[in-house]
Write an enzyme that holds these catalytic residues in place. Structure first.
Site, short mmCIF file in Angstrom:
data_model
loop_
_atom_site.label_atom_id
_atom_site.label_comp_id
_atom_site.label_asym_id
_atom_site.label_seq_id
_atom_site.Cartn_x
_atom_site.Cartn_y
_atom_site.Cartn_z
N ILE A 368 2.35 4.52 -5.71
CA ILE A 368 2.71 3.59 -4.65
C ILE A 368 3.65 2.52 -5.18
CG2 ILE A 368 1.87 1.82 -3.06
CD1 ILE A 368 -0.77 3.34 -2.90
N GLY A 371 3.02 -2.87 -10.17
CA GLY A 371 3.02 -4.32 -10.18
C GLY A 371 3.31 -4.83 -11.57
N GLY A 374 -0.11 -3.68 -13.36
CA GLY A 374 -0.78 -2.40 -13.18
C GLY A 374 0.00 -1.47 -12.28
N VAL A 376 -0.12 1.38 -9.33
CA VAL A 376 -1.00 1.73 -8.22
C VAL A 376 -0.61 3.10 -7.67
CG1 VAL A 376 -1.92 1.00 -5.99
CG2 VAL A 376 -1.21 -0.73 -7.66
N LYS A 391 -5.69 1.76 -8.92
CA LYS A 391 -4.85 0.86 -9.74
C LYS A 391 -5.23 1.02 -11.19
CE LYS A 391 -3.42 -3.90 -10.39
NZ LYS A 391 -3.35 -5.24 -9.81
N ASP A 502 -2.14 -15.79 -7.24
CA ASP A 502 -1.15 -14.79 -6.92
C ASP A 502 -0.98 -14.47 -5.44
OD1 ASP A 502 -0.83 -12.72 -9.75
OD2 ASP A 502 0.71 -13.38 -8.39
N1 LIG Z 1 -5.17 -1.01 -2.09
C1 LIG Z 1 -3.85 -0.77 -2.03
N2 LIG Z 1 -3.35 0.06 -1.12
C2 LIG Z 1 -2.02 0.31 -1.06
N3 LIG Z 1 -1.12 -0.25 -1.88
C3 LIG Z 1 -1.56 -1.11 -2.81
C4 LIG Z 1 -2.94 -1.42 -2.95
N4 LIG Z 1 -3.08 -2.30 -3.96
C5 LIG Z 1 -1.85 -2.53 -4.42
N5 LIG Z 1 -0.93 -1.83 -3.75
C6 LIG Z 1 0.53 -1.81 -3.96
O1 LIG Z 1 0.80 -2.01 -5.33
C7 LIG Z 1 1.55 -3.19 -5.52
C8 LIG Z 1 1.13 -3.87 -6.80
O2 LIG Z 1 -0.25 -4.10 -6.75
P1 LIG Z 1 -0.88 -5.38 -7.43
O3 LIG Z 1 -0.28 -6.58 -6.83
O4 LIG Z 1 -2.35 -5.24 -7.33
O5 LIG Z 1 -0.40 -5.19 -8.93
P2 LIG Z 1 -0.06 -6.27 -10.01
O6 LIG Z 1 0.16 -5.53 -11.25
O7 LIG Z 1 -1.10 -7.31 -10.04
O8 LIG Z 1 1.30 -6.86 -9.54
P3 LIG Z 1 1.73 -8.32 -9.27
O9 LIG Z 1 1.09 -9.18 -10.26
O10 LIG Z 1 3.21 -8.27 -9.39
O11 LIG Z 1 1.28 -8.61 -7.87
C9 LIG Z 1 1.31 -4.02 -4.27
O12 LIG Z 1 2.40 -4.87 -4.00
C10 LIG Z 1 1.18 -2.96 -3.21
O13 LIG Z 1 2.46 -2.54 -2.81
#
Ligand SMILES: Nc1ncnc2c1ncn2[C@@H]1O[C@H](COP(=O)(O)OP(=O)(O)OP(=O)(O)O)[C@@H](O)[C@H]1O
EC number: 2.7.11.22
Length: 723
Positions: A368, A371, A374, A376, A391, A502
């Site tokens: 998907i 981020g 992580g 996803v 994730k 965040d």
């Molecule tokens: N449960 C979910 N269902 C669908 N898409 C998801 C889900 N969780 C996350 N995503 C997608 O993955 C992307 C990144 O997820 P997330 O924000 O949890 O990661 P991250 O590594 O913490 O990134 P960041 O710190 O940049 O926000 C989200 O912007 C979203 O597009």
């Protein structure tokens, strides 16, 4: 239809509508019930009433300004508004053309302690007496509360500290029924009450997961993990849970040092491990300087008092206990005996003894997004067929084992249940046990992607629908917030942990049922400093509160409310309010719009580490220019009440910034146009089901991307773009 307005997905939406007609009508009724219930609830629920009072009457009906000055809902008498331009304070709202548009009616808006004046300077409000009753609600739960003194660190230098001592005891967090804790243990148990345990059996069991290849092909992070030998103590193991809870009861934070030592053994902090022998009920406390489960975790480790995390447990189901921690045991006993013993609802948790499931049990459908912290994936649970989001939490350079604090945080996430919070269902492990994945409910979109794809911004009623859901989620997180104090030496922790950093559009997920849910509220931060992301992706500053940008050492839930304000503005305008690339530029943009703050409107401002003399000197708040009450220029219009809410969220002084609770009561949500029902929110093709390359094309079509898409379509066969 709104869907048509939002990018020509009318057919898609029509199909959706048809299929969901019956369901939609049902939810419509529910929504109606929910909205009307909200009105009634406030009057009927004494706790909510108390909350409203504590918020200093900021809720509708005679509320005061979040900036600490008195405020009238209807425009005040002209005499009170009259002032010359030169009388305005820095940060004062200067209403834009809307003033003229609205027939010369003086705009009342406020920012940072000063009411608005008309743009031509006809009027400006005199500040009124500050309301001493308005205090930001602090978390009921504090980690490391027993620390002798607050520990500071410099955010700007990469160290961080959360230092918040509640000035008043908040009401108990409204935990969902799933989190019910038996009455007897209520004072000790909270959603944050986690125990980590190590058992030799779990190692063997987890080793049985065997080799997996499903999610691993893109992984570069392959370090030895010791999660295979860790578990959460008996959350699903009734027998063990019972005994553990009995022990916890005797290990109250207020208890003697002896009990404290025992409690320490039961509630490990950084690096501390509790090994449980289920068969014998033996519990052994261990700790590790590294804060990780090491390969030699079977060695008994000395308990270090300073390592011990003291959780100020508050049980949501028992407001008396939560609000009167000073009560004696006997008083507590009396209250307990008056309360009927509720039935224990199912408690979701992971029993590591039984082992996490393997990621092999999921079929990967597509990636998907990636981020900052992580990757996803969209995946299918092979057993149930359920579509989920997986994730993978990156653990680069985590060579010493799996961070224990992360396990703790995972359990916290597992305990969260709210319609506006993405459900974390379980945690599964990679084949070589060197990686973990969070299994989350799958959401079709994120708000960032949707807004990029939309042709026009959301309407006011749609924004209200989204904002209500966002605020409900934020309120839930704040009510259940865990305040942390970080050890002085940041590297001792190697991670940060908060649920507040965040809020941004990419972390707000949407589905085609009109639901908005917050994802990514902190867990990933366990794996690395927020200032040092694993990827080179730029960490956005757009939603960052000014106190953080200015390097404050203390911050509160108010930082989220700033982000909420930025998101509200972006929802209305379909473009970010402050899109700085650097911290300086971000502050500059904020100051140019809201006015440069000063000590008067933001006491303590001048002492913030990042305050520089060379910031732009902008004496007025010009936010109203961006959101006029009426507009022929294409700028998003916003009513008086809407602007009042926005301005209250974007208040400089965090102590005066509107809380989530107060925002939910804001009159904007009750004036026409009323919030749109979720059932009538626009829907979009599920971009998350598409390969990222397809997504990229849909977001910004260009010839090159088109070519790539054609190639890609060969791969997605007859499914079509929208599946
Ligand atoms: N449960 C979910 N269902 C669908 N898409 C998801 C889900 N969780 C996350 N995503 C997608 O993955 C992307 C990144 O997820 P997330 O924000 O949890 O990661 P991250 O590594 O913490 O990134 P960041 O710190 O940049 O926000 C989200 O912007 C979203 O597009």
């Amino acid at each position: 239809m709104a869907a048509g307005r939002h990018g020509g997905y009318r057919d898609y939406e029509a199909r959706e509508r048809e299929l969901d007609a019956a369901e939609a009508s049902r939810r419509s009724k529910e929504q109606h019930h929910h909205l009307s219930g909200r009105h009634h609830r406030g009057d009927a629920d004494p706790r909510r009433e108390a909350d409203r009072r504590r918020d200093g009457g900021r809720s509708r009906g005679g509320r005061e300004l979040s900036n600490g000055y008195g405020h009238r809902r209807s425009p005040p008498p002209r005499s009170r508004l009259s002032a010359r331009v030169g009388d305005r304070e820095p940060g004062e709202v200067v209403s834009g053309s809307a003033s003229d548009d609205s027939g010369g009616r003086p705009h009342r808006a406020r920012e940072n302690g000063v009411s608005s004046s008309s743009r031509d300077g006809e009027s400006a409000a005199a500040p009124m007496a500050p309301s001493p009753s308005k205090k930001r609600k602090f978390s009921p739960i504090i980690w490391d509360r027993d620390s002798p003194k607050p520990m500071h660190s410099d955010v700007a230098k990469g160290k961080k500290t959360v230092e918040s001592v509640p000035t008043e005891l908040p009401p108990p967090p409204p935990l969902p029924p799933q989190d019910y804790i038996p009455e007897r243990l209520a004072v000790e148990k909270s959603p944050m009450d986690v125990e980590l345990a190590v058992a030799a059996e779990s190692a063997e069991q987890l080793q049985e997961h065997g080799e997996s290849t499903v999610m691993e092909e893109e992984e570069e992070y392959s370090t030895m993990r010791n999660i295979s030998t860790s578990r959460w103590a008996g959350a699903n193991d009734d027998e063990e849970e019972g005994s553990a809870q009995r022990k916890k009861k005797s290990a109250s934070p207020a208890d003697s040092s002896e009990l404290g030592q025992r409690k320490k053994a039961l509630s490990p902090e950084l690096g501390e491990v509790v090994a449980s022998d289920v068969s014998g009920g033996r519990t052994v406390s261990r700790s590790s300087d590294s804060g990780r489960l090491g390969a030699d975790e079977n060695e008994d480790l000395e308990v270090n008092k300073d390592d011990y995390m003291d959780v100020d447990r508050v049980d949501a189901g028992n407001s008396d206990v939560a609000n009167h921690q000073s009560d004696t045991d006997s008083e507590y006993e009396v209250r307990r005996s008056e309360t009927p013993e509720p039935v224990k609802p199912p408690h979701r948790c992971i029993n590591m003894l039984q082992g996490c499931r393997s990621v092999d049990e999921f079929e990967r459908l597509n990636k998907i997004n990636e981020g900052t912290y992580g990757v996803v994936y969209r995946a299918r649970d092979k057993k149930t067929g359920e579509i989920v989001a997986l994730k993978k939490v990156k653990m680069e350079k985590e060579r010493e084992g799996f961070p224990l604090t992360s396990l703790r945080e995972i359990n916290i996430l597992l305990s969260f249940h709210h319609p506006s919070i993405v459900d974390v269902k379980e945690v599964v492990v990679g084949s070589s046990l060197d990686s973990i994945f969070m299994v989350m409910e799958y959401m079709e979109h994120d708000l960032k992607g949707v807004m990029e794809a939309m042709k026009q911004p959301y309407s006011q009623s749609e924004v209200k629908c989204l904002m209500l859901q966002l605020l409900e989620g934020v309120k839930y997180l704040h009510d259940n917030w865990v305040l942390h104090r970080y050890p002085q030496t940041y590297s001792d922790v190697g991670c940060t942990c908060d649920f507040t950093r965040d809020l941004k559009t990419s972390n707000l997920l949407l589905n085609n049922r009109g639901e908005l849910k917050i994802c990514d509220f902190g867990l990933s931060r366990q794996y690395g400093s927020p200032l040092k992301p694993y990827t080179q992706l730029v960490v956005t500053l757009w939603y960052r509160a000014p106190e953080l940008l200015l390097g404050t050492k203390e911050y509160s839930t108010a930082i989220d409310m700033w982000s909420v304000g930025c998101i509200m503005a972006e929802l209305l305008a379909k473009e970010p309010l402050f899109n700085g690339k650097t911290e300086f530029e971000q502050l500059d943009k904020i100051f140019r719009t809201l006015g440069t703050p000063n000590e008067k409107i933001w006491p303590g401002y001048a002492k913030l580490p990042g305050v520089k003399v060379n910031f732009v000197k902008q004496p007025y708040n010009r936010l109203r220019d961006k959101f006029p009450a009426a507009s022929f220029s294409g700028r998003p219009i916003l009513s008086e009440a809407g602007f009042d809410l926005l301005n209250s969220l974007l208040t400089y002084d965090p102590d005066k910034r509107l809380s989530a609770d107060a925002a939910l009561q804001h009159e904007w949500f009750r004036e026409v146009p009323l919030p749109k029902s979720k059932d009538f929110m626009p829907t979009f093709p599920a971009l998350n089901e598409l390969d990222r390359r397809t997504k990229r094309y849909l977001k910004s079509p260009d010839p090159l991307e088109e070519q790539r898409l054609k190639e890609l379509q060969g791969n997605i066969g007859n499914r079509g773009l929208f599946g």
